[in-house]
Write an enzyme that holds these catalytic residues in place. Structure first.
Site, short mmCIF file in Angstrom:
data_model
loop_
_atom_site.label_atom_id
_atom_site.label_comp_id
_atom_site.label_asym_id
_atom_site.label_seq_id
_atom_site.Cartn_x
_atom_site.Cartn_y
_atom_site.Cartn_z
N ASN A 24 0.74 -1.20 0.07
CA ASN A 24 -0.08 0.09 0.06
C ASN A 24 0.75 1.14 0.00
O ASN A 24 0.04 2.57 -0.35
CB ASN A 24 -0.98 -0.08 1.20
CG ASN A 24 -0.16 -0.30 2.53
OD1 ASN A 24 0.42 -1.16 2.61
ND2 ASN A 24 -0.22 0.57 3.38
N CYS A 34 -0.38 7.46 13.65
CA CYS A 34 -0.34 6.56 15.06
C CYS A 34 -1.68 7.53 15.86
O CYS A 34 -2.26 8.39 15.69
CB CYS A 34 0.84 6.63 15.63
SG CYS A 34 1.22 8.23 16.53
N GLN A 53 -5.12 -3.85 -1.29
CA GLN A 53 -4.50 -2.58 -2.36
C GLN A 53 -4.69 -3.13 -3.80
O GLN A 53 -4.89 -2.22 -4.38
CB GLN A 53 -3.03 -2.08 -2.18
CG GLN A 53 -2.92 -0.96 -1.00
CD GLN A 53 -3.88 0.17 -1.40
OE1 GLN A 53 -3.99 0.75 -2.47
NE2 GLN A 53 -4.21 0.88 -0.26
N THR A 92 -25.40 -8.20 12.86
CA THR A 92 -26.37 -7.87 11.64
C THR A 92 -25.70 -7.44 10.57
O THR A 92 -24.74 -6.52 10.49
CB THR A 92 -27.35 -6.76 12.35
OG1 THR A 92 -28.03 -7.36 13.41
CG2 THR A 92 -28.29 -6.60 11.34
N1 PLP Z 1 -4.30 -3.67 4.06
C1 PLP Z 1 -3.77 -2.91 3.44
C2 PLP Z 1 -2.59 -3.49 2.33
C3 PLP Z 1 -4.36 -1.72 3.26
O1 PLP Z 1 -3.94 -0.61 2.28
C4 PLP Z 1 -5.25 -1.24 4.13
C5 PLP Z 1 -5.78 0.13 4.09
O2 PLP Z 1 -5.07 1.14 3.96
C6 PLP Z 1 -5.81 -2.22 4.85
C7 PLP Z 1 -5.21 -3.40 4.94
C8 PLP Z 1 -6.88 -1.71 6.04
O3 PLP Z 1 -7.98 -1.57 5.28
P1 PLP Z 1 -9.30 -0.82 6.01
O4 PLP Z 1 -8.95 0.59 5.75
O5 PLP Z 1 -10.77 -1.31 5.35
O6 PLP Z 1 -9.33 -1.04 7.45
#
Ligand code: PLP
Length: 385
Positions: free
Chosen positions: A153, A332, A181, A239
């Protein structure tokens, strides 16, 4: 000043046709999908249709697809759910230091609370994984899971998932792939990729925030994390969010229907942005594996002198003041931006990691916006370089 949104790897705007698709489920089709009456059945039918569509998009059976509230929840379920299924036996999990925090912090929690052994596969300075090291790290009768993301990401790197899945399979180890991603950017077929578990999140491809899904291959041992009902065939009590489930399936279907076209367009935006930056005379270096990367993510480092003692968010704030939205490391809990754990894991120093930005595009960006964004980058950086 018009604002320019180049942070599409963080989240994307919801597409108008997806909003339209959801609306009836907030209005006349509002029923609880678990109710036995006609209202409930209307909602149930829509949800099961969405599950079928989603399953088709990823080459799975509908019974292997479970909705979740996010990519984070789906990653937690994959990792903790598999680990819990092996409690009482030795548990070793292999992942990578370049994963999303949803994976890394789930692993760290399992290590601290349950003594689960964790190893990270080695990588080079561009984030390319060393698959020989992965093979060496597998422990017979102990390694239960390998968790590696499809695409990174922060860098956009695309990992060799088929090879990783083959290694896992050859050693009788389960394989989880975080495809958050890559969904909507790369074809995702669980059979071709060889994943036993795969997780996605809707807001990365123009569905709303707060909906994700997990694919769990039939027969994969995985405990549930949420209890309180038989929803999602006992995998996830809650739900059901019918409107968002419908949106998730529709958004993936729409994205997959014009994958090549969108990727070509987004790639041309990315290249135009880089050309414009060069024309503006902005010095930069690209981070990550430029040969194997998603078309919509760029990770750039700027030679800001370490003597400037840059706080992580100074660059982002300077760009925000210019009306350009981009990002770097993950925020953070305190709200302050830490330097990216991914760039630090690539061997960058803290000042180098803080002098970096992730720029990410979507089909909703326009060519002239991208050139204008490069001009504003040059303005912002003039004060910092
Ligand atoms: N995994 C990756 C590679 C991501 O880029 C992200 C979000 O940026 C997530 C997991 C987490 O997804 P969510 O934002 O739906 O919690």
């Amino acid at each position: 000043m018009t604002r320019i949104y180049l942070d599409n790897a963080s989240t994307t705007p919801v597409a108008p046709e997806i909003v339209a698709e959801m609306m009836p489920f907030f209005e006349e089709r509002f029923g609880n999908a678990s109710s036995i009456h006609a209202y409930g059945q209307v909602a149930r039918n829509a949800l099961e249709l969405a599950r079928e569509e989603l399953a088709k998009e990823i080459g799975a059976k509908p019974s292997e697809v479970f909705f979740a509230s996010s990519g984070t929840e789906a990653d937690n379920l994959a990792i903790k759910g598999v680990a819990f299924a092996f409690l009482g036996k030795p548990i070793h999990i292999i992942s990578s230091a370049l994963e999303h925090k949803a994976v890394l912090e789930s692993l760290e929690w399992l290590r601290k609370k349950f003594g689960v052994a964790i190893d990270f596969v080695a990588h080079d300075a561009n984030g390319r994984l060393d698959l020989d090291d992965l093979k060496r790290k597998i422990r017979p009768n102990e390694t239960r899971l390998i968790s590696i993301m499809h695409a990174n990401n922060e860098l956009g790197n695309i990992n060799p998932i088929k090879d990783i899945a083959a290694i896992a399979k050859a050693h009788g180890v389960l394989f989880h792939c975080d495809a958050v991603q890559s969904a909507g950017k790369l074809p995702l077929n669980v059979e071709e990729l060889g994943a036993d578990l795969m997780t996605i999140s809707g807001h990365k491809f123009h569905a709303p925030k707060g909906i994700g899904a997990i694919y769990v291959r039939t027969g994969t041992p995985m405990e549930s994390l949420l209890h309180g009902g038989t929803h999602e065939r006992n995998r996830r009590a809650s739900t059901e969010n019918v409107a968002f489930g419908v949106a998730l399936a529709k958004a993936l279907k729409l994205a997959n229907a014009c994958l090549d076209e969108t990727n070509a367009r987004v790639l041309s935006l990315r290249n135009a942005f880089l050309d414009a930056l060069r024309n503006e005379g902005v010095p930069f270096a690209l981070n990550g594996d430029q040969e194997n990367c998603l078309p919509h993510i760029l990770n750039l480092s700027f030679p800001i002198p370490p003597s400037r003692k840059l706080a992580s968010d100074v660059l982002l704030l300077a760009l925000d003041a210019e009306g350009v939205a981009v990002s770097n490391g993950s925020a953070c809990a305190s709200g302050a931006e830490k330097p990216s754990h991914v760039l630090l894991a690539l061997g960058k120093s803290e000042p180098e990691a803080k002098a970096s930005a992730r720029v990410s595009f979507s089909k909703f960006n326009a060519l002239d916006e991208v050139a204008e964004a490069a001009r504003r980058f040059a303005n912002a950086l003039k004060r910092l370089l």
